[in-house]
Design an enzyme around this catalytic site. Structure first.
Site, short mmCIF file in Angstrom:
data_model
loop_
_atom_site.label_atom_id
_atom_site.label_comp_id
_atom_site.label_asym_id
_atom_site.label_seq_id
_atom_site.Cartn_x
_atom_site.Cartn_y
_atom_site.Cartn_z
CG ASN A 20 -4.82 4.13 9.25
OD1 ASN A 20 -5.21 5.15 8.70
ND2 ASN A 20 -3.71 4.08 9.95
CD GLN A 63 -6.68 -0.53 7.60
OE1 GLN A 63 -7.48 -1.43 7.86
NE2 GLN A 63 -5.42 -0.56 8.02
N GLY A 104 0.81 -1.21 0.00
CA GLY A 104 0.00 0.00 0.00
C GLY A 104 0.85 1.27 0.00
CB SER A 128 -2.02 -3.25 1.55
OG SER A 128 -1.06 -3.98 2.27
CB ALA A 129 -1.57 -8.77 -0.36
CG HIS A 130 0.08 -6.57 5.15
ND1 HIS A 130 0.04 -6.19 6.47
CD2 HIS A 130 0.41 -5.47 4.46
CE1 HIS A 130 0.36 -4.90 6.56
NE2 HIS A 130 0.58 -4.44 5.35
CB CYS A 136 6.69 3.38 19.41
SG CYS A 136 8.20 3.39 20.35
#
Ligand code: PLP
Length: 382
Positions: free
Chosen positions: A151, A179, A70, A199-201, A330
């Site tokens: 997201n 998303q 993505g 995005s594939a994941h 983070c």
């Protein structure tokens, strides 16, 4: 492993996707650009995958470009259009303030090349209204970008209305749909998108592969200079195994999406109700009940009444064997409140008292109940 409620970050790969990929990591090792049998076989495979993804999205295969995910697809669209633009008077870009960094930072980078950037503000639930975009449009505007589903909070923008507005002013429109694919029906032509990304994941496929859809009538610069792959727009030997995995993940989605959506609604429904029953007015939902993807639930706990560790709720949950995302990111070793939550109006401490719970195909009712109990133990009992 933990009970996993962080499916908006990444999903567990479907075993059948792994099966689809394995042959291309073992026995089929040629290069798709080669003229011999090994190469031609793989070329056909990549083109079949393109046909499959195109059919799923209701677009032409030549409008699909395989990318490394993505992030690259968003960079490709935004920079590719900006760099190809020869009309120097069109030097203004509009982007929503709560985009993923893949989009936001691509826009900001373009300042270096003379573009002016306007940020469109979201409302309390992360909706970017067409009226906000309209206020920012000028005769110089070249491109607008507003994500489909956010997201972090899951709000689903009315990108059809925004694209219609852009069309009426001759402005290109890009939407990050990473998303929303698999969480609602995403048909770029019906939504009027010039560009969209996948995005594939996020859909039970492998990490490191995705697509850019680009309307065939829109011209952009090539993104990676190289060996002429992807119709000479994105050089580099094709990631064949991942493309095969992406294609299988999309194929599975075609059959399971209806059930997936029911399942996400069921699981997040249990969690929403469980949180309300347990914490009453000390929990508030940043995810709107209507017009949101069914898998994401972003919640803020009242730090004045509950035992909310500043920015560390995901860490506490992790210690109890549950994975979620926090309202902090983070960065350089320090916990900073999420930019998205600040943009939708949460104060820093509230952002640091928030978590994003995101359900997936493999979550169970029992896991949802365990999540509520764990939160109760952390926030009330201790
Ligand atoms: C909205 C959005 N856009 C883009 C991306 C980046 O996708 P990838 O991880 O495939 O680079 C993500 C991933 O978190 C995302 O949520």
């Amino acid at each position: 492993m933990n009970i996993y409620f962080d499916n908006a970050a990444s999903t567990r790969i479907d075993p059948s996707v792994v099966d689809a990929m394995l042959p291309y990591l073992t026995e089929f090792y040629g290069n798709p650009s080669s003229v011999h049998k090994e190469g031609k076989y793989l070329k056909v495979l990549v083109e079949e995958a393109r046909d499959n993804v195109a059919a799923f999205l209701g677009v032409k295969p030549k409008e699909i470009y395989f990318t490394s995910g993505g992030t690259e697809a968003n960079n490709f669209a935004v920079k590719g259009l900006a760099f190809s633009n020869e009309d120097k008077s069109k030097n203004h870009l509009i982007v929503s303030a709560i985009e993923h960094p893949a989009v936001l930072d691509s826009f900001m980078y373009l300042k270096k090349f003379g573009y002016r950037i306007s940020l469109a503000a979201p409302d309390r639930y992360g909706f970017v209204h067409p009226g906000e975009i309209e206020k920012l449009i000028t005769p110089e505007t070249l491109l607008v970008s507003v994500m489909h589903a956010n997201n972090e909070v899951g709000s689903l923008n009315d990108v059809k209305a925004i694209s219609a507005l852009c069309k009426s002013r001759n402005i290109y429109f890009h939407s990050d749909t990473v998303q929303s694919v698999g969480k609602t029906d995403v048909k770029p032509k019906e939504l009027g998108l010039d560009f969209m990304t996948l995005s594939a994941h996020k859909i039970y496929g492998p990490k490191g592969v995705g697509i850019l859809f680009k309307d065939e009538n829109v011209r952009i610069d090539k993104y990676i200079h190289g060996g002429g792959q992807e119709r000479d727009m994105r050089g580099g030997t094709e990631n064949v195994a991942s493309v095969a995995g992406l294609s299988r993940a999309v194929g599975i989605l075609r059959n399971t999406m209806e059930n997936d959506l029911k399942h996400y609604r069921h699981i997040t429904g249990i969690i929403r109700k469980g949180l309300t029953d347990t914490f009453g007015e000390n929990v508030s939902f940043n995810t709107p009940e209507k017009n949101s993807v069914p898998n994401i639930l972003n919640v803020t706990f009242n730090h004045e009444k509950l035992n909310v560790p500043e920015g560390l709720l995901p860490v506490k949950l992790d210690l109890k064997g549950i994975s979620v995302s926090g309202g902090s990111a983070c960065s350089s070793g320090s916990l900073k409140p999420s930019k998205v939550l600040l943009e939708i109006g949460l104060e820093e401490r509230k952002a640091q008292s928030s978590v994003r719970i995101s359900a997936g195909r493999f979550n169970t009712e029992e896991e949802a109940v365990k999540l509520i109990s764990a939160l109760k133990e952390i926030l009330i009992t201790n």
